[in-house]
Design an enzyme around this catalytic site. Sequence first.
Site, PDB file in Angstrom:
ATOM      1  N   GLU A  17     -16.027 -14.276 -19.669  1.00  0.00           N
ATOM      2  CA  GLU A  17     -14.814 -14.618 -20.427  1.00  0.00           C
ATOM      3  C   GLU A  17     -14.239 -15.913 -19.883  1.00  0.00           C
ATOM      4  OE1 GLU A  17     -11.195 -11.894 -21.397  1.00  0.00           O
ATOM      5  OE2 GLU A  17     -10.476 -13.340 -19.922  1.00  0.00           O
ATOM      6  N   THR A  48     -10.602 -16.394 -24.884  1.00  0.00           N
ATOM      7  CA  THR A  48      -9.338 -15.699 -25.157  1.00  0.00           C
ATOM      8  C   THR A  48      -8.498 -16.482 -26.167  1.00  0.00           C
ATOM      9  OG1 THR A  48      -8.092 -16.720 -23.361  1.00  0.00           O
ATOM     10  CG2 THR A  48      -9.304 -14.702 -22.830  1.00  0.00           C
ATOM     11  N   TYR A  49      -7.493 -15.778 -26.673  1.00  0.00           N
ATOM     12  CA  TYR A  49      -6.665 -16.306 -27.763  1.00  0.00           C
ATOM     13  C   TYR A  49      -5.202 -16.187 -27.380  1.00  0.00           C
ATOM     14  CZ  TYR A  49      -5.061 -16.783 -32.632  1.00  0.00           C
ATOM     15  OH  TYR A  49      -4.471 -17.187 -33.794  1.00  0.00           O
ATOM     16  N   ARG A 107      -4.887  -6.296 -30.682  1.00  0.00           N
ATOM     17  CA  ARG A 107      -3.496  -6.274 -31.114  1.00  0.00           C
ATOM     18  C   ARG A 107      -2.744  -7.421 -30.449  1.00  0.00           C
ATOM     19  NH1 ARG A 107       0.757  -2.135 -28.763  1.00  0.00           N
ATOM     20  NH2 ARG A 107       0.555  -3.721 -27.136  1.00  0.00           N
ATOM     21  N   ALA A 123      -4.750  -2.802 -33.273  1.00  0.00           N
ATOM     22  CA  ALA A 123      -6.014  -3.533 -33.419  1.00  0.00           C
ATOM     23  C   ALA A 123      -6.908  -2.896 -34.480  1.00  0.00           C
ATOM     24  CB  ALA A 123      -6.735  -3.583 -32.079  1.00  0.00           C
ATOM     25  N   TYR A 143      -9.729   0.705 -22.408  1.00  0.00           N
ATOM     26  CA  TYR A 143      -8.971   0.781 -21.155  1.00  0.00           C
ATOM     27  C   TYR A 143      -9.398   1.985 -20.313  1.00  0.00           C
ATOM     28  CZ  TYR A 143      -6.494  -2.701 -23.725  1.00  0.00           C
ATOM     29  OH  TYR A 143      -6.215  -3.844 -24.434  1.00  0.00           O
ATOM     30  N   GLN A 210      -3.869 -13.493  -6.960  1.00  0.00           N
ATOM     31  CA  GLN A 210      -4.463 -12.713  -8.044  1.00  0.00           C
ATOM     32  C   GLN A 210      -4.241 -11.211  -7.880  1.00  0.00           C
ATOM     33  OE1 GLN A 210      -8.546 -14.195  -7.715  1.00  0.00           O
ATOM     34  NE2 GLN A 210      -8.743 -13.757  -9.877  1.00  0.00           N
TER      35      GLN A 210
HETATM   36  P1  FAD Z   1      -4.734  -1.431 -29.621  1.00  0.00           P
HETATM   37  O1  FAD Z   1      -6.134  -0.986 -29.704  1.00  0.00           O
HETATM   38  O2  FAD Z   1      -3.970  -1.568 -30.890  1.00  0.00           O
HETATM   39  O3  FAD Z   1      -3.953  -0.407 -28.652  1.00  0.00           O
HETATM   40  C1  FAD Z   1      -2.629  -0.693 -28.200  1.00  0.00           C
HETATM   41  C2  FAD Z   1      -1.886   0.614 -27.932  1.00  0.00           C
HETATM   42  O4  FAD Z   1      -1.602   1.268 -29.170  1.00  0.00           O
HETATM   43  C3  FAD Z   1      -2.669   1.623 -27.104  1.00  0.00           C
HETATM   44  O5  FAD Z   1      -1.763   2.297 -26.282  1.00  0.00           O
HETATM   45  C4  FAD Z   1      -3.246   2.580 -28.154  1.00  0.00           C
HETATM   46  O6  FAD Z   1      -3.464   3.888 -27.630  1.00  0.00           O
HETATM   47  C5  FAD Z   1      -2.132   2.578 -29.185  1.00  0.00           C
HETATM   48  N1  FAD Z   1      -2.621   2.803 -30.559  1.00  0.00           N
HETATM   49  C6  FAD Z   1      -3.701   2.236 -31.148  1.00  0.00           C
HETATM   50  N2  FAD Z   1      -3.828   2.673 -32.420  1.00  0.00           N
HETATM   51  C7  FAD Z   1      -2.811   3.518 -32.640  1.00  0.00           C
HETATM   52  C8  FAD Z   1      -2.382   4.294 -33.763  1.00  0.00           C
HETATM   53  N3  FAD Z   1      -3.048   4.244 -34.920  1.00  0.00           N
HETATM   54  N4  FAD Z   1      -1.252   5.075 -33.643  1.00  0.00           N
HETATM   55  C9  FAD Z   1      -0.561   5.112 -32.472  1.00  0.00           C
HETATM   56  N5  FAD Z   1      -0.917   4.396 -31.369  1.00  0.00           N
HETATM   57  C10 FAD Z   1      -2.023   3.612 -31.459  1.00  0.00           C
HETATM   58  N6  FAD Z   1      -4.467 -10.436 -25.168  1.00  0.00           N
HETATM   59  C11 FAD Z   1      -4.238 -11.647 -25.747  1.00  0.00           C
HETATM   60  O7  FAD Z   1      -3.097 -11.973 -26.086  1.00  0.00           O
HETATM   61  N7  FAD Z   1      -5.275 -12.526 -25.953  1.00  0.00           N
HETATM   62  C12 FAD Z   1      -6.565 -12.242 -25.619  1.00  0.00           C
HETATM   63  O8  FAD Z   1      -7.469 -13.050 -25.824  1.00  0.00           O
HETATM   64  C13 FAD Z   1      -6.825 -10.963 -24.998  1.00  0.00           C
HETATM   65  N8  FAD Z   1      -8.091 -10.600 -24.661  1.00  0.00           N
HETATM   66  C14 FAD Z   1      -8.332  -9.346 -24.152  1.00  0.00           C
HETATM   67  C15 FAD Z   1      -9.657  -8.966 -23.873  1.00  0.00           C
HETATM   68  C16 FAD Z   1      -9.920  -7.693 -23.350  1.00  0.00           C
HETATM   69  C17 FAD Z   1     -11.352  -7.297 -23.085  1.00  0.00           C
HETATM   70  C18 FAD Z   1      -8.845  -6.778 -23.086  1.00  0.00           C
HETATM   71  C19 FAD Z   1      -9.138  -5.420 -22.505  1.00  0.00           C
HETATM   72  C20 FAD Z   1      -7.536  -7.155 -23.362  1.00  0.00           C
HETATM   73  C21 FAD Z   1      -7.263  -8.431 -23.904  1.00  0.00           C
HETATM   74  N9  FAD Z   1      -5.953  -8.827 -24.221  1.00  0.00           N
HETATM   75  C22 FAD Z   1      -5.726 -10.075 -24.796  1.00  0.00           C
HETATM   76  C23 FAD Z   1      -4.821  -7.948 -23.952  1.00  0.00           C
HETATM   77  C24 FAD Z   1      -4.515  -7.010 -25.142  1.00  0.00           C
HETATM   78  O9  FAD Z   1      -4.092  -7.763 -26.244  1.00  0.00           O
HETATM   79  C25 FAD Z   1      -3.421  -6.030 -24.697  1.00  0.00           C
HETATM   80  O10 FAD Z   1      -3.932  -5.147 -23.740  1.00  0.00           O
HETATM   81  C26 FAD Z   1      -2.700  -5.275 -25.806  1.00  0.00           C
HETATM   82  O11 FAD Z   1      -1.577  -4.599 -25.202  1.00  0.00           O
HETATM   83  C27 FAD Z   1      -3.516  -4.221 -26.514  1.00  0.00           C
HETATM   84  O12 FAD Z   1      -4.447  -4.742 -27.344  1.00  0.00           O
HETATM   85  P2  FAD Z   1      -5.563  -3.784 -28.043  1.00  0.00           P
HETATM   86  O13 FAD Z   1      -6.312  -4.619 -28.979  1.00  0.00           O
HETATM   87  O14 FAD Z   1      -6.302  -3.031 -27.027  1.00  0.00           O
HETATM   88  O15 FAD Z   1      -4.550  -2.795 -28.847  1.00  0.00           O
END
Ligand code: FAD
Length: 285
Positions: A17, A48-49, A107, A123, A143, A210
């Site tokens: 990454e 990343t974004y 998300r 997401a 996670y 870090q």
């Molecule tokens: P989701 O999958 O939507 O989950 C978020 C929360 O909502 C979780 O607690 C989940 O249990 C809950 N949830 C999901 N669906 C539902 C539903 N239908 N009903 C109720 N609750 C629900 N952030 C950035 O800004 N830019 C990046 O480039 C970036 N890259 C990342 C790369 C990786 C590999 C990881 C692990 C994280 C990254 N992040 C990035 C951080 C990420 O955006 C955050 O961790 C964010 O809080 C959650 O994103 P997600 O896509 O996992 O969310």
Amino acid sequence: MRILDMYEENKTLLSFEVFPPKKTSPIESVYGVLEELTELKPAYISVTYGAGGTAADNTCAIASKIKHDYGVEAIAHITCVNSSRRQVSDTLEQFRANDIDNVLALRGDIVPDLPPQTDFHYASELTEFIREKGGFHIAGACYPEVHPEAKNDIDDILNLKKKVDAGAEFLISQLFFDNQYFYDFQQKCRFGGINVPIEAGIMPVINTKQINRMATLCGATLPAKFLRVMARFENNPKALRDAGIAYAVDQCVDLIANGVSGIHLYTMNNPYVARKITEAIGSLL
Ligand code: FAD
């Protein structure tokens, strides 16, 4: 190339990454890093974004450079929580115009200062939106130690299943320092009917700044073994760097021996660290 087609039984993918430069720095400042990272021939590099104040606009340009100038497959991250459908569509069109067809649909973290958007809440909704548009291969985040906002681990797995059902073809995990969390999580995923490849996110910790930042930011548990290593070398930067790399290598060896689908290295744009780890585990993949 579709990343899903790269997985093979008894093989582990190694991917990296990178993040775009801060808004105040020119995009060219990351090119040297890309050159060195692509020489290591990872399966792909994800970009990343808008994370940590980096310019979202540069994600596409960097992913495109990785793919077209250096011949390594690229994944562009995309977030939705602060975007309208129109903005997401525009970003996807930009990816398409640059021949970027692998995306990590996220998300994103909720930023209180930004005006709220209601088009996307999770997401999984973004994943479905992208799938319906067509022409993209989609990955999702997961996670091992449970997303900080989730009610509990079961709920988090059920939500993850929605994301996979919506179209996430494989998952990349949040970083962790104790492999047992990953193994337990993997098992819960299988019980929950999630059978896509899950890549383990590994972050080599190479300086004291870090350590606490990472743990606070993503809630990763810092095991006693890890804390002992960090405490022993905290006043010796070179030793701390080498110990951090050795710790990450140890994690990787164990993960590969346990048949993990992929290792996703959070390089922090540090080619030296990526090189050391690639050299150490290259023959095991
Ligand atoms: P989701 O999958 O939507 O989950 C978020 C929360 O909502 C979780 O607690 C989940 O249990 C809950 N949830 C999901 N669906 C539902 C539903 N239908 N009903 C109720 N609750 C629900 N952030 C950035 O800004 N830019 C990046 O480039 C970036 N890259 C990342 C790369 C990786 C590999 C990881 C692990 C994280 C990254 N992040 C990035 C951080 C990420 O955006 C955050 O961790 C964010 O809080 C959650 O994103 P997600 O896509 O996992 O969310």
